[in-house]
Scaffold this motif. Structure first.
Motif, PDB file in Angstrom:
ATOM      1  N   ILE A 188       0.744  -1.015   0.234  1.00 29.12           N
ATOM      2  CA  ILE A 188       0.268  -0.166   0.088  1.00 29.12           C
ATOM      3  C   ILE A 188       0.668   1.405   0.553  1.00 29.12           C
ATOM      4  CG2 ILE A 188      -1.667   1.313   1.421  1.00 29.12           C
ATOM      5  CD1 ILE A 188      -3.117  -1.265   2.692  1.00 29.12           C
ATOM      6  N   ARG A 189       1.844   1.535   0.731  1.00 30.57           N
ATOM      7  CA  ARG A 189       3.133   2.746   0.786  1.00 30.57           C
ATOM      8  C   ARG A 189       3.794   2.934  -0.238  1.00 30.57           C
ATOM      9  NH1 ARG A 189       8.609   3.157   1.808  1.00 30.57           N
ATOM     10  NH2 ARG A 189       8.820   0.262   2.858  1.00 30.57           N
ATOM     11  N   LEU A 190       3.668   1.680  -1.253  1.00 28.26           N
ATOM     12  CA  LEU A 190       4.693   2.099  -2.327  1.00 28.26           C
ATOM     13  C   LEU A 190       3.376   1.928  -3.298  1.00 28.26           C
ATOM     14  CD1 LEU A 190       7.206  -0.899  -1.381  1.00 28.26           C
ATOM     15  CD2 LEU A 190       7.557   1.842  -1.592  1.00 28.26           C
ATOM     16  N   ASP A 191       2.119   1.816  -3.236  1.00 27.81           N
ATOM     17  CA  ASP A 191       1.309   2.250  -4.180  1.00 27.81           C
ATOM     18  C   ASP A 191       0.987   1.284  -5.787  1.00 27.81           C
ATOM     19  OD1 ASP A 191      -1.275   2.861  -5.511  1.00 27.81           O
ATOM     20  OD2 ASP A 191       0.238   4.321  -6.697  1.00 27.81           O
ATOM     21  N   GLN A 192       1.141  -0.556  -4.866  1.00 24.63           N
ATOM     22  CA  GLN A 192       1.431  -1.533  -5.728  1.00 24.63           C
ATOM     23  C   GLN A 192       0.144  -2.158  -6.067  1.00 24.63           C
ATOM     24  OE1 GLN A 192       5.103  -2.192  -6.782  1.00 24.63           O
ATOM     25  NE2 GLN A 192       5.022  -0.123  -6.054  1.00 24.63           N
ATOM     26  N   LYS A 193       0.078  -2.960  -7.581  1.00 26.40           N
ATOM     27  CA  LYS A 193      -1.032  -3.467  -7.385  1.00 26.40           C
ATOM     28  C   LYS A 193      -1.004  -4.679  -6.856  1.00 26.40           C
ATOM     29  CE  LYS A 193      -2.011   0.400 -11.016  1.00 26.40           C
ATOM     30  NZ  LYS A 193      -1.311   0.817 -10.293  1.00 26.40           N
ATOM     31  N   VAL A 202      -3.368  -5.508  -1.580  1.00 29.28           N
ATOM     32  CA  VAL A 202      -3.739  -4.035  -1.416  1.00 29.28           C
ATOM     33  C   VAL A 202      -5.390  -3.787  -0.890  1.00 29.28           C
ATOM     34  CG1 VAL A 202      -1.412  -3.231  -2.439  1.00 29.28           C
ATOM     35  CG2 VAL A 202      -3.742  -3.472  -3.322  1.00 29.28           C
ATOM     36  N   LYS A 203      -6.133  -4.816  -1.897  1.00 33.74           N
ATOM     37  CA  LYS A 203      -7.046  -4.664  -1.580  1.00 33.74           C
ATOM     38  C   LYS A 203      -8.294  -5.771  -0.684  1.00 33.74           C
ATOM     39  CE  LYS A 203      -8.509  -4.321  -6.171  1.00 33.74           C
ATOM     40  NZ  LYS A 203      -7.546  -4.862  -7.299  1.00 33.74           N
ATOM     41  N   ASP A 253       3.795  -6.710 -10.495  1.00 38.12           N
ATOM     42  CA  ASP A 253       3.898  -5.341  -8.707  1.00 38.12           C
ATOM     43  C   ASP A 253       4.558  -6.016  -7.365  1.00 38.12           C
ATOM     44  OD1 ASP A 253       4.334  -3.179 -10.077  1.00 38.12           O
ATOM     45  OD2 ASP A 253       1.991  -2.960  -9.180  1.00 38.12           O
TER      46      ASP A 253
END
Ligand code: SF4
Length: 211
Positions: free
Chosen positions: A161-166, A170-171, A182
């Protein structure tokens, strides 16, 4: 008396003895401020210093202090393009000091880390003359299995989440053992001993830090 602080301190005393059996130097400090002071105390003037991505290092406020001190910093955030960034990753492997946290630590003194690129883990294993690890006592687990579970279901989703990965985590907030581009979980390294005595130095902090 703050029971949590006392609990962290008692746990750290035992852990420091276990690290010593593994050729890893360790100490305990009460809080983030003392952790940053200890990092600076360990690094000699004019040394070359680099670091791996770390929420913990951010939280203890070490970066501004490093910039104000008399060190040569290898800071990938100063790179103008991806080629320069790659060059800094490589130079960091020959730094005098490499700073990082650990994704988890077993109470017997093993370091457990998971990485995407692997540059941080490469530096941990071999290269920099000294590796300084700063870790909150919240990262200490019972054993290797629980450490890996902690990393994959807590640290990695939060870092993704911090690194904005897909990534699927993160969901949902937990690991799906993904194989997406990612993923930040390509390499898992268990450090059970340091070949060079004292090369790895761990600063245990009596606070919750990082993910
Ligand atoms: S879902 Fe993928 S990126 Fe997220 S923790 Fe699991 S393996 Fe790592």
């Amino acid at each position: 008396m703050n029971a949590e602080k006392e609990y962290f301190k008692i746990k750290a005393e035992n852990l420091i003895k276990n690290f010593a059996k593994r050729n890893i130097d360790a100490c305990f400090v009460e809080n983030s401020k003392a952790a940053a002071e200890k990092v600076l105390e360990l690094i000699q003037d004019k040394a070359t210093v680099s670091w791996g991505g770390s929420k913990t290092l951010q939280q203890i406020g070490i970066f501004d202090q490093l910039k104000a001190a008399d060190y040569r910093l290898l800071d990938r955030d100063t790179a103008k393009n991806s080629a320069e960034k790659e060059e800094i990753y490589h130079q960091a492997l020959s730094a005098d000091y490499y700073l990082m946290s650990s994704n988890a630590i077993t109470q017997t003194g093993k370091l457990v880390n998971v990485d995407g690129n692997g540059n941080r883990l490469a530096a941990l294993i071999y290269g920099p003359k000294n590796v300084i690890i700063v870790a909150g006592m919240n990262k200490v687990t019972v054993d290797e299995e629980s450490a890996i579970k902690r990393v994959r279901n807590q640290a990695a989703p939060a870092n993704a989440i911090r690194l904005d990965q897909k990534t699927p985590c993160v969901k949902t907030g937990y690991c799906h053992s993904c194989q997406v581009d990612d993923t930040i979980c390509c390499q898992t390294v268990i450090t059970r001993r340091s070949r060079a005595k004292g090369r790895i130095k761990v600063i245990l902090v009596g606070e919750k830090l990082g993910f």
